[in-house]
Design a protein around this motif. Structure first.
Motif: not given
Length: 241
Positions: A151-162
């Motif tokens: 995965i190149k961009n982990p922050e964009a992949t998981l963009f918010d908490t749930v």
């Protein structure tokens, strides 16, 4: 009114996240909501289901189960019964839906993560604890996948908490994060799943006795919103974000 465990009406149970509980899974977390304990593991796969292939999109799915002696009396394993129960199917789908709300499939690429939530000890709120703890395990699995180059961009992949929490009406009083003793006698019982940014993912509410009105519904949602803000902050602290 005082609660049997001494909490205020708007107070969460003691919540903790023990990350990297498993030596083998790409992400894992033992989450504790009071006496409820759920082991959440996230398993990464550099592929997607056949129906998702060549889409450029990733996938997240989940399974939920309860150990035979997670409750006061022993229950047979569903694998021994030869049939998965409707409640198990429902909660598994709920966990998957909830976590997918915080994931950008395109940023994830054609990779999959399988979440397993196993209830070790139950004292109410197992589905809400599972969702909240599974997000921590998912975050660690995505971080692992980024380090491995999947995965190149982990922050964009998981963009918010749930996160998720229960609320209900006990003896005429709205209360947050019900434990089992309250859950079984709740006049109204509700599970609320929310994003860290404040949006609702899912609301499951039932009047077990007297129907509730809009004013009471808004009180319960406000109470759940407060609880999910606190849970989101705890999640971010746990993963260092």
């Amino acid at each position: 009114m005082s609660r049997s465990d001494g909490r205020n009406a708007d107070q969460l149970r003691e919540v903790s996240f023990e990350r990297n509980w498993s030596d083998h899974a790409e992400g894992s977390c033992l989450v504790t909501f009071g006496r409820t304990k759920v082991l959440c593991t996230a398993s990464f796969s550099p592929s997607v289901p056949r129906w998702r292939k060549d889409s450029g999109l990733g996938w997240i799915t989940a399974e939920y189960s309860m150990l035979p002696r997670a409750t006061n009396t022993r229950n047979d394993r569903e694998s021994v019964r030869g049939k998965i129960g409707g409640r198990t199917h429902e909660i598994s789908r709920l966990i998957g839906r909830s976590l997918r709300a915080g994931v950008d499939y395109k940023a994830m690429g054609e990779n999959s993560i399988m979440i397993d939530c196993d209830v070790l000890q139950a004292d109410g709120g197992t589905r809400t604890a599972a969702i909240t703890g599974a997000w921590v395990a998912l975050s660690d699995a995505i971080t692992w996948a980024a380090k491995e180059g999947h995965i190149k961009n982990p922050e964009a992949t998981l963009f918010d908490t749930v996160s998720a929490v229960s609320v209900g009406i006990i003896d005429g009083e709205p209360r947050l994060d019900l434990h089992y003793e309250e859950d079984v006698r709740a006049e109204t019982d509700m599970n609320v799943v929310m994003m860290g940014s404040g949006g609702f993912v899912e609301i499951q509410g039932t009047a077990e006795g007297k129907p509730f009105d809009r004013k009471l519904l808004e009180e319960l949602l406000d109470l759940a919103g407060k609880g999910c803000v606190d849970l989101s902050n705890l999640q971010r602290q746990a993963v260092g974000k």
